[in-house]
Motif scaffolding. Structure first.
Motif, PDB file in Angstrom:
ATOM      1  N   SER A 220       0.944  -1.420  -0.594  1.00 18.18           N
ATOM      2  CA  SER A 220       0.610   0.104  -0.030  1.00 18.18           C
ATOM      3  C   SER A 220       0.953   1.244  -0.405  1.00 18.18           C
ATOM      4  CB  SER A 220      -1.077  -0.443   1.343  1.00 18.18           C
ATOM      5  OG  SER A 220      -0.111   0.100   1.909  1.00 18.18           O
ATOM      6  N   ILE A 221       1.804   1.229   0.335  1.00 17.52           N
ATOM      7  CA  ILE A 221       3.086   2.007   0.629  1.00 17.52           C
ATOM      8  C   ILE A 221       3.670   2.489  -0.922  1.00 17.52           C
ATOM      9  CG2 ILE A 221       4.972   3.663   1.718  1.00 17.52           C
ATOM     10  CD1 ILE A 221       2.930   3.781   3.459  1.00 17.52           C
ATOM     11  N   ILE A 222       3.870   1.649  -1.577  1.00 20.57           N
ATOM     12  CA  ILE A 222       4.723   1.884  -2.163  1.00 20.57           C
ATOM     13  C   ILE A 222       3.251   2.036  -3.699  1.00 20.57           C
ATOM     14  CG2 ILE A 222       4.948  -0.122  -4.586  1.00 20.57           C
ATOM     15  CD1 ILE A 222       6.478  -2.033  -2.365  1.00 20.57           C
ATOM     16  N   SER A 223       1.825   1.478  -3.275  1.00 20.65           N
ATOM     17  CA  SER A 223       1.176   1.983  -4.953  1.00 20.65           C
ATOM     18  C   SER A 223       0.516   3.551  -4.633  1.00 20.65           C
ATOM     19  CB  SER A 223       0.044   1.626  -4.267  1.00 20.65           C
ATOM     20  OG  SER A 223      -0.621   1.672  -2.683  1.00 20.65           O
ATOM     21  N   ARG A 224       1.068   4.252  -3.097  1.00 16.93           N
ATOM     22  CA  ARG A 224       0.863   5.425  -2.549  1.00 16.93           C
ATOM     23  C   ARG A 224       2.185   6.282  -3.437  1.00 16.93           C
ATOM     24  NH1 ARG A 224      -2.276   7.602   0.674  1.00 16.93           N
ATOM     25  NH2 ARG A 224      -1.488   8.723   1.758  1.00 16.93           N
ATOM     26  N   PHE A 225       3.326   5.871  -3.347  1.00 14.23           N
ATOM     27  CA  PHE A 225       4.437   6.565  -3.930  1.00 14.23           C
ATOM     28  C   PHE A 225       4.496   6.322  -5.726  1.00 14.23           C
ATOM     29  CE2 PHE A 225       7.999   5.205  -6.110  1.00 14.23           C
ATOM     30  CZ  PHE A 225       9.078   6.722  -6.367  1.00 14.23           C
ATOM     31  N   LEU A 226       3.675   5.606  -5.595  1.00 18.27           N
ATOM     32  CA  LEU A 226       4.248   5.311  -7.554  1.00 18.27           C
ATOM     33  C   LEU A 226       2.551   6.019  -8.094  1.00 18.27           C
ATOM     34  CD1 LEU A 226       3.973   1.682  -8.185  1.00 18.27           C
ATOM     35  CD2 LEU A 226       5.579   3.366  -9.240  1.00 18.27           C
ATOM     36  N   MET A 252       4.530  -0.987 -13.002  1.00 14.35           N
ATOM     37  CA  MET A 252       4.685  -0.824 -11.574  1.00 14.35           C
ATOM     38  C   MET A 252       3.422  -2.422 -10.625  1.00 14.35           C
ATOM     39  SD  MET A 252       7.877   1.402 -11.198  1.00 14.35           S
ATOM     40  CE  MET A 252       7.727   2.341 -11.810  1.00 14.35           C
ATOM     41  N   LEU A 253       2.474  -0.846 -10.822  1.00 13.09           N
ATOM     42  CA  LEU A 253       1.332  -0.786 -10.313  1.00 13.09           C
ATOM     43  C   LEU A 253       0.415  -2.820 -10.144  1.00 13.09           C
ATOM     44  CD1 LEU A 253      -0.594   2.321 -10.250  1.00 13.09           C
ATOM     45  CD2 LEU A 253       0.225   1.349  -8.028  1.00 13.09           C
ATOM     46  N   HIS A 254       0.753  -2.410 -11.639  1.00 13.61           N
ATOM     47  CA  HIS A 254       0.168  -4.197 -11.856  1.00 13.61           C
ATOM     48  C   HIS A 254       1.265  -5.391 -11.015  1.00 13.61           C
ATOM     49  CE1 HIS A 254      -1.061  -7.466 -14.840  1.00 13.61           C
ATOM     50  NE2 HIS A 254      -1.833  -6.976 -14.813  1.00 13.61           N
ATOM     51  N   SER A 255       2.155  -4.640 -10.649  1.00 12.22           N
ATOM     52  CA  SER A 255       2.782  -5.779 -10.013  1.00 12.22           C
ATOM     53  C   SER A 255       2.743  -6.126  -8.583  1.00 12.22           C
ATOM     54  CB  SER A 255       4.576  -5.329 -10.343  1.00 12.22           C
ATOM     55  OG  SER A 255       4.775  -4.600  -9.409  1.00 12.22           O
ATOM     56  N   VAL A 261      -4.093  -1.773  -3.807  1.00 11.18           N
ATOM     57  CA  VAL A 261      -3.675  -0.032  -4.740  1.00 11.18           C
ATOM     58  C   VAL A 261      -5.111   0.547  -4.895  1.00 11.18           C
ATOM     59  CG1 VAL A 261      -4.228   0.544  -7.323  1.00 11.18           C
ATOM     60  CG2 VAL A 261      -2.095  -1.702  -5.970  1.00 11.18           C
ATOM     61  N   SER A 262      -5.444   1.963  -4.370  1.00 11.56           N
ATOM     62  CA  SER A 262      -6.729   2.874  -4.236  1.00 11.56           C
ATOM     63  C   SER A 262      -6.561   2.269  -5.973  1.00 11.56           C
ATOM     64  CB  SER A 262      -6.179   4.106  -4.074  1.00 11.56           C
ATOM     65  OG  SER A 262      -7.331   4.859  -3.566  1.00 11.56           O
ATOM     66  N   CYS A 263      -8.617   1.902  -5.512  1.00 15.48           N
ATOM     67  CA  CYS A 263      -8.912   2.222  -6.782  1.00 15.48           C
ATOM     68  C   CYS A 263      -9.555   3.180  -7.130  1.00 15.48           C
ATOM     69  CB  CYS A 263     -10.735   1.262  -6.384  1.00 15.48           C
ATOM     70  SG  CYS A 263     -11.917   1.719  -7.417  1.00 15.48           S
ATOM     71  N   LYS A 264      -9.865   4.071  -6.177  1.00 19.06           N
ATOM     72  CA  LYS A 264      -9.796   6.201  -6.332  1.00 19.06           C
ATOM     73  C   LYS A 264      -9.032   6.757  -7.517  1.00 19.06           C
ATOM     74  CE  LYS A 264     -10.775  10.211  -4.429  1.00 19.06           C
ATOM     75  NZ  LYS A 264     -11.416  10.975  -3.238  1.00 19.06           N
ATOM     76  N   SER A 265      -7.777   5.959  -7.080  1.00 19.47           N
ATOM     77  CA  SER A 265      -6.437   7.061  -7.691  1.00 19.47           C
ATOM     78  C   SER A 265      -6.586   6.165  -8.920  1.00 19.47           C
ATOM     79  CB  SER A 265      -5.507   6.398  -6.489  1.00 19.47           C
ATOM     80  OG  SER A 265      -5.454   6.900  -5.075  1.00 19.47           O
ATOM     81  N   LEU A 266      -6.743   4.825  -8.850  1.00 19.45           N
ATOM     82  CA  LEU A 266      -6.827   3.799 -10.839  1.00 19.45           C
ATOM     83  C   LEU A 266      -7.913   4.758 -11.431  1.00 19.45           C
ATOM     84  CD1 LEU A 266      -6.339   0.312  -9.398  1.00 19.45           C
ATOM     85  CD2 LEU A 266      -4.575   1.713 -10.091  1.00 19.45           C
ATOM     86  N   PHE A 267      -9.165   4.988 -11.111  1.00 23.43           N
ATOM     87  CA  PHE A 267      -9.836   5.984 -11.563  1.00 23.43           C
ATOM     88  C   PHE A 267      -9.714   7.184 -11.966  1.00 23.43           C
ATOM     89  CE2 PHE A 267     -13.280   3.178 -10.415  1.00 23.43           C
ATOM     90  CZ  PHE A 267     -13.827   3.186 -12.031  1.00 23.43           C
ATOM     91  N   GLY A 268      -8.410   7.854 -10.984  1.00 25.70           N
ATOM     92  CA  GLY A 268      -8.002   9.412 -11.759  1.00 25.70           C
ATOM     93  C   GLY A 268      -6.547   9.310 -12.881  1.00 25.70           C
ATOM     94  N   ILE A 269      -6.073   8.060 -12.339  1.00 29.11           N
ATOM     95  CA  ILE A 269      -4.928   7.748 -13.601  1.00 29.11           C
ATOM     96  C   ILE A 269      -5.700   7.817 -15.220  1.00 29.11           C
ATOM     97  CG2 ILE A 269      -3.283   8.007 -11.768  1.00 29.11           C
ATOM     98  CD1 ILE A 269      -3.024   4.950 -12.863  1.00 29.11           C
TER      99      ILE A 269
END
Length: 540
Positions: A220-226, A252-255, A261-269
């Motif tokens: 979760s910390i890695i995903s926040r950094f990405l 990298m998020l896919h790995s 991984v935040s669903c909200k952030s995925l919709f953002g990108i």
């Protein structure tokens, strides 16, 4: 004494140097192998380098080492460049007992554990420009191990573990009595390195993340950094660089573990991707991650504008791909399935008024989920009603095809009543609704007839419950038998409904009689209890 410059060196097309071949070859085996034992009198000696580490600046640094009898001051500022030059030029030769450049730079790298954080970052940033030599020589691995080791140590010394929710603050205190200030400090301890590592290029960030995963870092910390990395790099990146940054972040998020991984952030990108020409592979990875946790999405998330080359108001094909990924996980928990079904009811109702939405796409949305996903079809019916109103020019065949996606058994009595009188729907659907309503009324009457008062239950409660059900059934029957203009083919159905209405009235009479009898019994029982209490008091 003048030194003869008998060797011309073209460094990466940046600059041309004239150097003494004998001096350079005394430290570089690469130059020695190129020219063997050629005498200094030989003219027109030339070498061209296309990938010399550090370019012209790096070559000048090497010549300074060679012309200074193998002496040079090595520090974190130049160690990475000298180390790569030494490996590129095979500088493992020494003169007059002096250590060669490879040995000297390796000795300096052994002190890496004593470097400051800033010095370590300087070396890693230099490595970005020294690939692939920094990679093949092992320098990059050494620096990454040191960097990730320090981050792991900082994470271990933090008093609180990171939370598993990607949408939360990243660090949650185990004790609820801690102050907000402490929470802020712990969050900073988990993310203080974000800004420093965001300066790296995508290749180096990939290597850092790979090393973190091997060290069991919190996903979760890695995903926040990405997400932070993608957002911060876009601020200054050129348009041609944004695609590389975006695809690296998604890869990298896919790995990671997708649950972190935040669903909200995925919709953002995802919305950022609308303006980029990303690869199909990258887009598929992003959509798969979103689809896997579609139950966490909102209606606003799904209302993505359609691409410019399509006619739809919203990107319906994108949502269909989300649903395919969601169902493709295998066995989906029923709670998640029902949540997505409710979300899809809202989405279908939102896109139904789009006059450019083809019937095939509308039906694909309606039938995307299995029947077990939803408890009621009322939402789908309302969406169909809107769709048929906007698409009034559809043929009866197309309307019937659309209505095939409606589960009549899951329609409420009110919805069946409305559908049977709705002129927008084909007659076949109206008849189907009538038959479904008949079945529901039969079931309702059977349940009402079978219910009997319990021994210790108040009669008024049972009677009220039964009467409400019978009133509802009677009301629906009156609507069907009186208000509908049925064709001659349905006269039998009319007669049957009227017979059911008579049966409800008879049941009401029986229940009223039963209520009267139960009331007398209850009154008699209460009177007996009061007499018994009076006798016991007198006896006492």
């Amino acid at each position: 004494m003048d030194i003869c410059c008998d060797l011309e060196v073209d460094v990466n097309g940046e600059e041309i140097f004239f150097v003494n071949k004998e001096i350079i070859s005394s430290y570089s085996s690469k130059i020695g192998k190129l020219f063997g034992k050629s005498k200094g009198a030989t003219r027109n000696l030339k070498v061209i380098f296309h990938d010399f580490p550090g370019g012209a600046e790096g070559f000048e640094l090497m010549t300074r080492f060679c012309y200074n009898n193998g002496k040079i001051e090595i520090s974190p500022v130049n160690v990475s460049l000298l180390f790569c030059i030494a490996h590129f030029m095979d500088m493992y030769k020494s003169v007059s007992g002096m250590h060669n450049l490879i040995e000297q730079s390796e000795k300096s790298l052994e002190e890496m554990r004593y470097w400051t954080w800033s010095e370590l970052l300087v070396v890693l940033k230099q490595c970005q420009d020294l690939v692939p030599v920094a990679n093949s020589s092992g320098l990059l691995d050494k620096c990454l191990d040191s960097l990730v080791g320090r981050l792991a140590f900082a994470s271990e010394t933090s008093p609180c573990p990171s939370t598993s929710s990607p949408d939360s603050s990243g660090i949650r205190l185990s004790c609820d009595t801690r102050s907000t200030e402490s929470l802020r400090n712990n969050f900073f301890r988990a993310t203080w390195w974000f800004e420093d590592l965001a300066a790296f290029n995508p290749y180096l960030v990939k290597r850092v993340i790979k090393s973190m995963l091997s060290q069991k870092f919190d996903h979760s910390i890695i995903s926040r950094f990405l997400f932070y990395y993608q957002k911060s790099k876009f601020v200054t990146a050129a348009s041609e660089e944004k695609q590389e940054i975006f695809e690296a972040a998604v890869d990298m998020l896919h790995s990671l573990d997708w649950r972190a991984v935040s669903c909200k952030s995925l919709f953002g990108i995802l919305r950022v991707a609308q303006n980029l020409s990303i690869s199909k592979c990258c887009r598929n990875k992003l959509e798969s991650m979103i689809g896997s946790q579609l139950d966490q999405a909102t209606l606003d998330n799904l209302l993505v504008p359609s691409p410019v080359w399509t006619n739809y108001l919203y990107d319906v094909n994108l949502v269909l791909r989300f649903l395919k990924s969601f169902l493709g996980r295998g066995s989906v928990p029923l709670a998640q399935l029902k949540k997505v079904a409710g979300l899809m009811d809202l989405y279908i109702a939102e896109v139904a008024p789009d006059p450019r939405l083809r019937p095939s796409k509308f039906l694909a949305l309606v039938m995307a989920l299995p029947d077990s996903a939803g408890d009621s079809s009322d939402g789908i019916y309302r969406a169909m009603d809107m769709y048929l109103e906007v698409h009034a020019d559809l043929s009866d065949e197309e309307k019937i095809r659309i209505c095939c996606g409606l589960n009549y058994e899951k329609l409420s009595l009110e919805a069946c009543n409305h559908l049977a009188q709705n002129p927008k729907f084909p007659s076949k659907s109206a008849n189907h609704a009538l038959l479904t309503q008949q079945s529901k009324l039969k079931s309702l009457l059977q349940d009402t007839n079978q219910q009997k008062p319990f021994k210790d239950s108040p009669c008024s409660f049972v009677e009220t419950e039964n009467k409400e059900k019978k009133d509802e059934a009677c009301e629906q029957i009156v609507l069907y038998a009186g208000k509908l203009d049925l064709s001659t083919e349905n006269e039998k159905l009319r007669a049957h409904l009227q017979g059911m209405q008579w049966r409800v009235l008879e049941l009401e009479k029986v229940c009223r009689k039963m209520q009267s009898q139960m009331a007398k019994m209850m009154k008699s029982r209460l009177s007996s209890r009061n007499n018994a209490r009076s006798v016991s008091r007198l006896c006492s």
